[in-house]
Design a protein around this motif. Structure first.
Motif, PDB file in Angstrom:
ATOM      1  N   LEU A 147     -61.993   4.894  -4.659  1.00 55.31           N
ATOM      2  CA  LEU A 147     -61.748   4.716  -3.237  1.00 55.31           C
ATOM      3  C   LEU A 147     -60.262   4.502  -2.963  1.00 55.31           C
ATOM      4  CD1 LEU A 147     -64.751   2.325  -2.454  1.00 55.31           C
ATOM      5  CD2 LEU A 147     -64.707   4.839  -2.494  1.00 55.31           C
ATOM      6  N   ILE A 148     -59.610   3.744  -3.833  1.00 55.36           N
ATOM      7  CA  ILE A 148     -58.170   3.527  -3.669  1.00 55.36           C
ATOM      8  C   ILE A 148     -57.410   4.823  -3.925  1.00 55.36           C
ATOM      9  CG2 ILE A 148     -56.160   2.269  -4.511  1.00 55.36           C
ATOM     10  CD1 ILE A 148     -58.029   0.546  -2.872  1.00 55.36           C
ATOM     11  N   GLN A 149     -57.835   5.605  -4.908  1.00 52.80           N
ATOM     12  CA  GLN A 149     -57.197   6.904  -5.118  1.00 52.80           C
ATOM     13  C   GLN A 149     -57.279   7.756  -3.853  1.00 52.80           C
ATOM     14  OE1 GLN A 149     -57.644   9.264  -8.631  1.00 52.80           O
ATOM     15  NE2 GLN A 149     -58.293   7.545  -9.904  1.00 52.80           N
ATOM     16  N   ALA A 150     -58.407   7.669  -3.148  1.00 54.46           N
ATOM     17  CA  ALA A 150     -58.556   8.431  -1.910  1.00 54.46           C
ATOM     18  C   ALA A 150     -57.657   7.887  -0.807  1.00 54.46           C
ATOM     19  CB  ALA A 150     -60.015   8.409  -1.462  1.00 54.46           C
ATOM     20  N   GLU A 151     -57.667   6.566  -0.595  1.00 55.48           N
ATOM     21  CA  GLU A 151     -56.903   5.955   0.487  1.00 55.48           C
ATOM     22  C   GLU A 151     -55.392   6.065   0.266  1.00 55.48           C
ATOM     23  OE1 GLU A 151     -57.756   4.760   3.355  1.00 55.48           O
ATOM     24  OE2 GLU A 151     -59.945   4.749   3.158  1.00 55.48           O
ATOM     25  N   SER A 152     -54.972   6.100  -0.985  1.00 52.77           N
ATOM     26  CA  SER A 152     -53.538   6.158  -1.287  1.00 52.77           C
ATOM     27  C   SER A 152     -52.967   7.565  -1.196  1.00 52.77           C
ATOM     28  CB  SER A 152     -53.285   5.627  -2.704  1.00 52.77           C
ATOM     29  OG  SER A 152     -53.851   6.520  -3.658  1.00 52.77           O
ATOM     30  N   GLY A 153     -53.827   8.578  -1.041  1.00 50.61           N
ATOM     31  CA  GLY A 153     -53.351   9.960  -1.015  1.00 50.61           C
ATOM     32  C   GLY A 153     -53.339  10.630  -2.363  1.00 50.61           C
ATOM     33  N   LEU A 154     -53.656   9.877  -3.426  1.00 51.04           N
ATOM     34  CA  LEU A 154     -53.572  10.461  -4.761  1.00 51.04           C
ATOM     35  C   LEU A 154     -54.532  11.637  -4.925  1.00 51.04           C
ATOM     36  CD1 LEU A 154     -52.502  10.462  -7.643  1.00 51.04           C
ATOM     37  CD2 LEU A 154     -54.102   8.619  -8.185  1.00 51.04           C
ATOM     38  N   ILE A 155     -55.759  11.475  -4.425  1.00 49.97           N
ATOM     39  CA  ILE A 155     -56.720  12.569  -4.557  1.00 49.97           C
ATOM     40  C   ILE A 155     -56.255  13.797  -3.780  1.00 49.97           C
ATOM     41  CG2 ILE A 155     -59.058  13.284  -3.856  1.00 49.97           C
ATOM     42  CD1 ILE A 155     -60.062  10.579  -4.814  1.00 49.97           C
ATOM     43  N   SER A 156     -55.562  13.593  -2.664  1.00 50.28           N
ATOM     44  CA  SER A 156     -55.161  14.733  -1.829  1.00 50.28           C
ATOM     45  C   SER A 156     -54.169  15.662  -2.518  1.00 50.28           C
ATOM     46  CB  SER A 156     -54.568  14.230  -0.509  1.00 50.28           C
ATOM     47  OG  SER A 156     -53.234  13.773  -0.667  1.00 50.28           O
ATOM     48  N   ILE A 157     -53.465  15.146  -3.542  1.00 41.60           N
ATOM     49  CA  ILE A 157     -52.485  16.006  -4.220  1.00 41.60           C
ATOM     50  C   ILE A 157     -52.900  16.330  -5.655  1.00 41.60           C
ATOM     51  CG2 ILE A 157     -50.572  15.150  -2.812  1.00 41.60           C
ATOM     52  CD1 ILE A 157     -49.667  13.569  -5.355  1.00 41.60           C
ATOM     53  N   THR A 158     -54.113  15.910  -6.041  1.00 39.96           N
ATOM     54  CA  THR A 158     -54.567  16.100  -7.421  1.00 39.96           C
ATOM     55  C   THR A 158     -55.686  17.131  -7.457  1.00 39.96           C
ATOM     56  OG1 THR A 158     -54.040  13.782  -7.886  1.00 39.96           O
ATOM     57  CG2 THR A 158     -55.446  14.920  -9.471  1.00 39.96           C
ATOM     58  N   GLY A 159     -55.559  18.094  -8.355  1.00 40.13           N
ATOM     59  CA  GLY A 159     -56.556  19.144  -8.470  1.00 40.13           C
ATOM     60  C   GLY A 159     -55.928  20.511  -8.285  1.00 40.13           C
TER      61      GLY A 159
END
Length: 400
Positions: A147-159
């Motif tokens: 959830l923190i990865q999502a809220e911090s933007g990390l997921i948005s730039i990973t993949g």
């Protein structure tokens, strides 16, 4: 309280009490234990740290728990009971550091709030680690790593451009755990000079947003969301996985000199001065064409042969290792980085901490069973055998 470590270790004589679970604070306290601190882990008698039960992958013990809890002492006590809380408060009064990552407000409701503890023990260093920090609209929200990865933007730039993913390791937990340990060390250094402790707060969100680094600054000052690039890099080319005759290899050229060296290895020297590729800015602008010409050449080599040629030329490159290969990595073996620690079921391998002191070796203590040290700790606090027996019978403590 009596130290248990080699006197040459940096944190010899420092005692840490933790109300911890999962990853973030356990990682922080394990780092302190590796440096010689005595770490007393307070756990629930009915199962303890829930990371114990994530799996039984390591000879019957959870993989997360083995990774994060070596070198600690386990005190299993019911904090819902007055006697249980008093026992832990007695430990804290004799200690230097108190860490906790319970649900927001839970530690304070139990009587372990930072202000309350330090009112009677001003030299104590306390750390409250939470998902979002105190105050604000997110204070009470659940805060797992994903959830923190999502809220911090990390997921948005990973993949990849087609799919966003979380990282394969608990990055938010690790980031906040690292800052927790760093802050404790800084606070202890100041206390040794001034005698004054510290009340420290660490937010998983803020730790992970800090790690967003250049991507966040790019967005703030250009208005553009960085693309998901897979293993590529938004600002550098060639920087990707390239095909070989029997697999693939990662190549990351970060300078124009590196590009020139790569053209020599791949036998395409004419591309040094090609206006599409002569500078990194031009290579990024023409990324698809650049990647295509590199891939056309790399597939002529086997992975091992090309890896050797690139290394000899000083070009950054790597083979994509499976985890079984990492466990047998020749560099780790050559540097003698593996040790053996005990668990309640078996002896298992553990990696030495990354920071190596020239004059002392890290403490590589065993991974404790739930309540393994309860009886000894109660004796150390002056609790007589009859009282220990009564507390055990009442379910206030668990003795392994």
């Amino acid at each position: 309280m009596a130290p248990h470590s080699d006197p040459l270790l940096p944190l010899d004589g420092v005692t840490v009490v933790t109300l911890e679970q999962a990853v973030a604070v356990p990682l922080a306290s394990r780092q302190l234990a590796d440096l010689g601190a005595r770490v007393i882990k307070v756990e629930r008698p009915d199962g303890g740290d829930f990371a114990r039960a994530y799996d039984h992958a390591v000879e019957g013990t959870g993989a997360h728990f083995v990774w994060l809890n070596r070198g600690k002492e386990s005190l299993a006590v019911d904090l819902k009971s007055v006697e249980g809380r008093d026992l832990v408060l007695s430990l804290i009064r004799r200690s230097d550091v108190f860490l906790q990552n319970l649900a927001p407000g839970a530690a304070a409701r139990l009587g372990f709030g930072s202000d309350e503890l330090r009112a009677n023990h001003p030299e104590l260093v306390t750390v409250d680690l939470s998902g979002y920090g105190s105050g604000g609209p997110f204070e009470q929200r659940k805060a797992y790593d994903m959830l923190i990865q999502a809220e911090s933007g990390l997921i948005s730039i990973t993949g990849t451009p087609d799919a966003a993913v979380k990282t394969g390791i608990p990055t938010a937990d690790i980031a906040s755990g690292m800052y927790c340990a760093q802050a404790v060390l800084a606070a202890l250094l100041r206390r040794f000079r001034t005698g004054e402790g510290a009340s420290i707060e660490v937010s998983m969100l803020e730790a992970t947003v800090e790690w967003m680094g250049h991507s966040l600054y790019t967005q703030m000052y250009t208005g553009e969301q960085p693309q998901r690039m897979g293993v590529s890099h938004v600002s550098i080319a060639p920087y990707d996985a390239y095909p070989t005759a029997d697999g693939q290899i990662l190549i990351g050229v970060q300078s124009d000199g590196g590009w020139n060296a790569l053209t020599d290895v791949l036998d395409i020297p004419e591309l040094r001065t090609d206006p599409r590729f002569d500078t990194n800015i031009h290579r990024v602008e023409n990324r698809s064409a650049c990647d295509a010409v590199v891939a056309e050449q790399t597939r002529r080599f086997t992975t091992a042969d090309l890896d050797a040629k690139l290394a000899a030329a000083g070009i950054p490159a790597a083979q994509i290792k499976e985890l079984r290969d990492v466990a047998a990595h020749p560099q780790l073996a050559a540097r003698d980085r593996w040790r053996t620690v005990g668990t309640e079921h078996a002896q298992v391998k553990a990696l030495l901490p990354p920071a190596t002191f020239s004059d002392s070796a890290a403490t590589m203590g065993d991974v404790p069973a739930l309540g393994q040290h309860t009886a000894a700790l109660l004796t150390e606090l002056g609790v007589d055998d009859e009282t220990v027996s009564r507390l055990r019978s009442a379910g206030v403590v668990l003795c392994h």
